[in-house]
Enzyme design. Sequence first.
Site, PDB file in Angstrom:
ATOM      1  N   LYS A 158       0.825  -1.218   0.000  1.00  0.00           N
ATOM      2  CA  LYS A 158       0.000   0.000   0.000  1.00  0.00           C
ATOM      3  C   LYS A 158       0.862   1.273   0.000  1.00  0.00           C
ATOM      4  O   LYS A 158       2.070   1.227   0.271  1.00  0.00           O
ATOM      5  CB  LYS A 158      -0.936  -0.028   1.222  1.00  0.00           C
ATOM      6  CG  LYS A 158      -1.994  -1.143   1.160  1.00  0.00           C
ATOM      7  CD  LYS A 158      -2.931  -1.047   2.366  1.00  0.00           C
ATOM      8  CE  LYS A 158      -4.033  -2.093   2.311  1.00  0.00           C
ATOM      9  NZ  LYS A 158      -4.964  -1.968   3.469  1.00  0.00           N
ATOM     10  N   PHE A 170     -16.024   2.971   6.540  1.00  0.00           N
ATOM     11  CA  PHE A 170     -14.698   3.451   6.153  1.00  0.00           C
ATOM     12  C   PHE A 170     -14.415   3.317   4.657  1.00  0.00           C
ATOM     13  O   PHE A 170     -13.290   3.546   4.210  1.00  0.00           O
ATOM     14  CB  PHE A 170     -13.613   2.724   6.959  1.00  0.00           C
ATOM     15  CG  PHE A 170     -13.658   1.218   6.870  1.00  0.00           C
ATOM     16  CD1 PHE A 170     -13.081   0.539   5.803  1.00  0.00           C
ATOM     17  CD2 PHE A 170     -14.291   0.471   7.862  1.00  0.00           C
ATOM     18  CE1 PHE A 170     -13.132  -0.845   5.717  1.00  0.00           C
ATOM     19  CE2 PHE A 170     -14.342  -0.919   7.786  1.00  0.00           C
ATOM     20  CZ  PHE A 170     -13.761  -1.573   6.706  1.00  0.00           C
ATOM     21  N   ARG A 217      -1.769 -14.239   4.663  1.00  0.00           N
ATOM     22  CA  ARG A 217      -2.537 -13.579   5.725  1.00  0.00           C
ATOM     23  C   ARG A 217      -1.785 -13.675   7.063  1.00  0.00           C
ATOM     24  O   ARG A 217      -1.787 -12.727   7.843  1.00  0.00           O
ATOM     25  CB  ARG A 217      -3.930 -14.220   5.875  1.00  0.00           C
ATOM     26  CG  ARG A 217      -4.857 -14.095   4.670  1.00  0.00           C
ATOM     27  CD  ARG A 217      -5.395 -12.718   4.429  1.00  0.00           C
ATOM     28  NE  ARG A 217      -5.989 -12.117   5.604  1.00  0.00           N
ATOM     29  CZ  ARG A 217      -6.620 -10.932   5.585  1.00  0.00           C
ATOM     30  NH1 ARG A 217      -6.752 -10.246   4.456  1.00  0.00           N
ATOM     31  NH2 ARG A 217      -7.104 -10.428   6.678  1.00  0.00           N
ATOM     32  N   THR A 255      -5.410  -6.865  10.927  1.00  0.00           N
ATOM     33  CA  THR A 255      -5.748  -5.640  10.190  1.00  0.00           C
ATOM     34  C   THR A 255      -5.222  -4.397  10.902  1.00  0.00           C
ATOM     35  O   THR A 255      -4.655  -3.502  10.266  1.00  0.00           O
ATOM     36  CB  THR A 255      -7.286  -5.537  10.032  1.00  0.00           C
ATOM     37  OG1 THR A 255      -7.756  -6.735   9.410  1.00  0.00           O
ATOM     38  CG2 THR A 255      -7.673  -4.338   9.191  1.00  0.00           C
ATOM     39  N   ARG A 313       2.566  -6.209   9.314  1.00  0.00           N
ATOM     40  CA  ARG A 313       1.840  -5.061   9.862  1.00  0.00           C
ATOM     41  C   ARG A 313       2.399  -4.635  11.225  1.00  0.00           C
ATOM     42  O   ARG A 313       2.380  -3.446  11.554  1.00  0.00           O
ATOM     43  CB  ARG A 313       0.345  -5.370   9.917  1.00  0.00           C
ATOM     44  CG  ARG A 313      -0.284  -5.279   8.519  1.00  0.00           C
ATOM     45  CD  ARG A 313      -1.647  -5.883   8.460  1.00  0.00           C
ATOM     46  NE  ARG A 313      -2.391  -5.481   7.257  1.00  0.00           N
ATOM     47  CZ  ARG A 313      -3.557  -6.000   6.918  1.00  0.00           C
ATOM     48  NH1 ARG A 313      -4.121  -6.937   7.659  1.00  0.00           N
ATOM     49  NH2 ARG A 313      -4.177  -5.586   5.817  1.00  0.00           N
ATOM     50  N   ASN A 364      -1.937   0.338   6.880  1.00  0.00           N
ATOM     51  CA  ASN A 364      -1.427  -0.922   7.431  1.00  0.00           C
ATOM     52  C   ASN A 364      -0.554  -1.691   6.431  1.00  0.00           C
ATOM     53  O   ASN A 364      -0.396  -2.909   6.524  1.00  0.00           O
ATOM     54  CB  ASN A 364      -2.572  -1.777   7.996  1.00  0.00           C
ATOM     55  CG  ASN A 364      -3.605  -2.132   6.949  1.00  0.00           C
ATOM     56  OD1 ASN A 364      -3.433  -1.834   5.766  1.00  0.00           O
ATOM     57  ND2 ASN A 364      -4.676  -2.770   7.371  1.00  0.00           N
ATOM     58  N   HIS A 419      -2.127  -5.415   1.621  1.00  0.00           N
ATOM     59  CA  HIS A 419      -3.413  -6.088   1.415  1.00  0.00           C
ATOM     60  C   HIS A 419      -3.114  -7.532   1.058  1.00  0.00           C
ATOM     61  O   HIS A 419      -2.101  -7.811   0.412  1.00  0.00           O
ATOM     62  CB  HIS A 419      -4.174  -5.439   0.248  1.00  0.00           C
ATOM     63  CG  HIS A 419      -5.334  -6.277  -0.238  1.00  0.00           C
ATOM     64  ND1 HIS A 419      -6.568  -6.225   0.349  1.00  0.00           N
ATOM     65  CD2 HIS A 419      -5.407  -7.231  -1.206  1.00  0.00           C
ATOM     66  CE1 HIS A 419      -7.369  -7.113  -0.254  1.00  0.00           C
ATOM     67  NE2 HIS A 419      -6.692  -7.726  -1.203  1.00  0.00           N
TER      68      HIS A 419
HETATM   69  P1  ADP Z   1      -7.770  -6.846   5.840  1.00  0.00           P
HETATM   70  O1  ADP Z   1      -6.985  -5.859   5.002  1.00  0.00           O
HETATM   71  O2  ADP Z   1      -6.995  -7.287   7.041  1.00  0.00           O
HETATM   72  O3  ADP Z   1      -8.317  -7.996   5.026  1.00  0.00           O
HETATM   73  P2  ADP Z   1     -10.498  -5.798   5.869  1.00  0.00           P
HETATM   74  O4  ADP Z   1     -10.707  -6.592   4.616  1.00  0.00           O
HETATM   75  O5  ADP Z   1     -11.451  -5.990   6.980  1.00  0.00           O
HETATM   76  O6  ADP Z   1      -9.014  -6.048   6.444  1.00  0.00           O
HETATM   77  O7  ADP Z   1     -10.499  -4.261   5.524  1.00  0.00           O
HETATM   78  C1  ADP Z   1      -9.882  -3.781   4.347  1.00  0.00           C
HETATM   79  C2  ADP Z   1      -9.037  -2.575   4.694  1.00  0.00           C
HETATM   80  O8  ADP Z   1      -9.901  -1.536   5.149  1.00  0.00           O
HETATM   81  C3  ADP Z   1      -8.053  -2.791   5.843  1.00  0.00           C
HETATM   82  O9  ADP Z   1      -6.806  -3.322   5.430  1.00  0.00           O
HETATM   83  C4  ADP Z   1      -7.891  -1.388   6.383  1.00  0.00           C
HETATM   84  O10 ADP Z   1      -6.917  -0.672   5.637  1.00  0.00           O
HETATM   85  C5  ADP Z   1      -9.253  -0.772   6.149  1.00  0.00           C
HETATM   86  N1  ADP Z   1     -10.047  -0.806   7.373  1.00  0.00           N
HETATM   87  C6  ADP Z   1     -10.596  -1.903   7.943  1.00  0.00           C
HETATM   88  N2  ADP Z   1     -11.272  -1.568   9.060  1.00  0.00           N
HETATM   89  C7  ADP Z   1     -11.135  -0.230   9.189  1.00  0.00           C
HETATM   90  C8  ADP Z   1     -11.593   0.731  10.129  1.00  0.00           C
HETATM   91  N3  ADP Z   1     -12.333   0.364  11.187  1.00  0.00           N
HETATM   92  N4  ADP Z   1     -11.254   2.028   9.942  1.00  0.00           N
HETATM   93  C9  ADP Z   1     -10.506   2.409   8.880  1.00  0.00           C
HETATM   94  N5  ADP Z   1     -10.037   1.552   7.952  1.00  0.00           N
HETATM   95  C10 ADP Z   1     -10.338   0.264   8.104  1.00  0.00           C
HETATM   96 MG    MG Z   2      -9.706  -8.007   3.479  1.00  0.00          MG
END
Ligand code: ADP
Ligand code: MG
Length: 136
Positions: free
Chosen positions: A12, A60, A88, A94, A105, A115, A118
Amino acid sequence: MSNNERTLSIIKPDAIERNLSEQIKLIFTKNNLTIIDSKKLHISKDEAAEFYKVHQSKPFYDQLCNYLSSGPIEVIILEGENAILKNRELMGATDPKNAKEGTIRKLYGISIDKNSVHGSDSAGNAKTEINFFFKK
Ligand code: ADP
Ligand code: MG
């Protein structure tokens, strides 16, 4: 007894900006994930909205799409044994605050939105996400 898979990783904007791409890719390759293809690009907000459309009902979503399109990213196809789950695990939780020691992360994430990486979360999404960036 093998489960060879492909998955999509994205480095990212926050990590590209800090020149962390090579270090992150080393974590993948040291853990037996092979980089099949990769490219750097800067996507538009519309493309980010399409990529993240599974999250369109989340509060978000708009922030997320603005963020992914805010600067260059690197998209990577990873391949290996149980690659989806392995990626993962290497990424960590996350929210970097909750990520385990040694995960990408935990090492590099700044906040829940910045973070650093992805990773596809299922076989179906891995296919869709790889096709999104690497259309034949
Ligand atoms: P991951 O990337 O761990 O698979 P998710 O698919 O749940 O997580 O969410 C996608 C992306 O959205 C996350 O990597 C993060 O950057 C963002 N995100 C998730 N939850 C939040 C939140 N509560 N506030 C702001 N950004 C968020
Ligand atoms: Mg995801």
